[in-house]
Enzyme design. Sequence first.
Site, short mmCIF file in Angstrom:
data_model
loop_
_atom_site.label_atom_id
_atom_site.label_comp_id
_atom_site.label_asym_id
_atom_site.label_seq_id
_atom_site.Cartn_x
_atom_site.Cartn_y
_atom_site.Cartn_z
CE LYS A 81 -3.84 1.87 2.81
NZ LYS A 81 -4.74 1.55 3.96
CB SER A 156 -8.03 3.22 3.27
OG SER A 156 -7.13 2.61 4.17
CB SER A 180 -8.29 0.29 6.00
OG SER A 180 -9.10 1.43 6.11
#
Lengths: 463, 69
Positions: A81, A156, A180
Amino acid sequence: MSTELHHASLADAARMLRVGTVTATDLVEECLGRIESHDGDLNTYITVLADEARAAAAAADAEIAKGYWRGLLHGIPVALKDIYDTAGILTTCHSKLFENRVPQADCDSWERLNGAGAILLGKTSTHEFATGGPSFDLPWPPARNPWNPDHTPAGSSSGSGAAVAAGMAYMAMGSDTGGSIRSPAGFCGLAGFKPSYGRLSRRGIFPLSWTQDHAGPLARTTEDCALVMQVTAGHDPKDPTSVDAPVPDFISTLNRPIEGMRIGWCRDWYEGETDASVEQAVASMAETLQSLGAEIVPITLPPLADFHACGRIIILSEAFSIHRRWIAEQPEMYGEFFRLRCRLGAFIGADEYLNALRWRRELVAAMADGMADVDLVLTANQYGPADTFIASQQDYHFFGKSSLTMPANVSGQPALTVRAGFSESGLPVAGQLIGHQFADADVLRAGHQFEKARPELRTWPML
Amino acid sequence: MDPGNPINLEAFAVMAEQRGLKIEDSSMLERLYAGYCSLQNLLARIPVEPDPAIDPALIFLGDGAEIRR
């Protein structure tokens, strides 16, 4: 069941590397081919490190040919990420504010993954600073769900989830502050693991909320998550929240039977509130676990709304503290959703924040009391399958129904998302298993046993 | 002003400015105000009188150990 190489599990890919039926170069080229063919539609990567990955694969193949194994993930292509710092590599947090930010040091997770031989394919898209999205006013578009690109992969860790489901990486690291990791895992049909607070270092991961952020993997199977946990878990003296405790053997315990395990089925949190497919999927998960010898018992835990309110107040307060100066001086550098959500933290008083922290301690104790007679909790992961992008364009997604993933962020307990079924429209839906503090191995074991008993669930989107 | 909300939009704008927030336009101000009003529902759930002995910096792990968060 798909047998294509790009949808092999990480564990199967590692086994194939071991016996020489594939090379690291094969795996990297497979992923790069998928990225080349499909990422223009899915937007899962912000940075693709094609040349670097090919060079790393060639080096890995040369080492493996000589019988030198760096570790469990030697030759496996993975992604991070884009809030995970990587030395010399653009790390944007998916924000214009950090559009050109290049860290000087690696985060702890990449140090460990790299040390175990993993190959970095690139950095995946995220909701801005792990909270503001899905947004269309940022330098990069939002990731799309490979099961249906009109739907969001959730967030997310949106790019991480979508990339793994689309066969563009064998695993991607995400972060989980209110769900997330588990939300994109659920919407994308993956296994997503949020470890116990303190089990994985957060050093070098850009924070959203210091006291609720967790690092963890999104992968195609729970076994894959266990492999990644074995590599990434461990004490980091440079992260004061990292626990100095022995790391259990997450892998060898996976195949122990779950006979006799007591699992509390927490239906109060979601019953009557979800899409019918979710209720059916979690019920079938309970049946499967019971058929494997687990004892399924009803359980009542503190109200979901309490965890939701407590966790959200803490996240808003801490996120605003992190961004206060930038958002005051350069608001135009953020997207609208981030500006709106982050600014709410300005209206939470010091007493309210501190009382939320103190309330958290009470909720942690109440959760432990509620789970005193069980090993795990089974509950839903989300209220339905993936939302459309139109439905997801809300200023404040957190003022709707209480988050089913927030309790484990508030309590710091380990929690696993596993695919448990499909909606009428063919989108995956998931169940969630929550364990006692630092009983991460129990959670992974139950998830793995469930997946082994339900191989028909292991299908992948056709792109 | 909504009777359920503690302040009206004009007072909210003053409060936002006092907190150093420069809101771009009236639309963003109204959207932020809507969020502020909803936030009050979350804040209202915080227990009124938590035990004074509870130190917010510690978290109970359930086995007698505690970790600093």
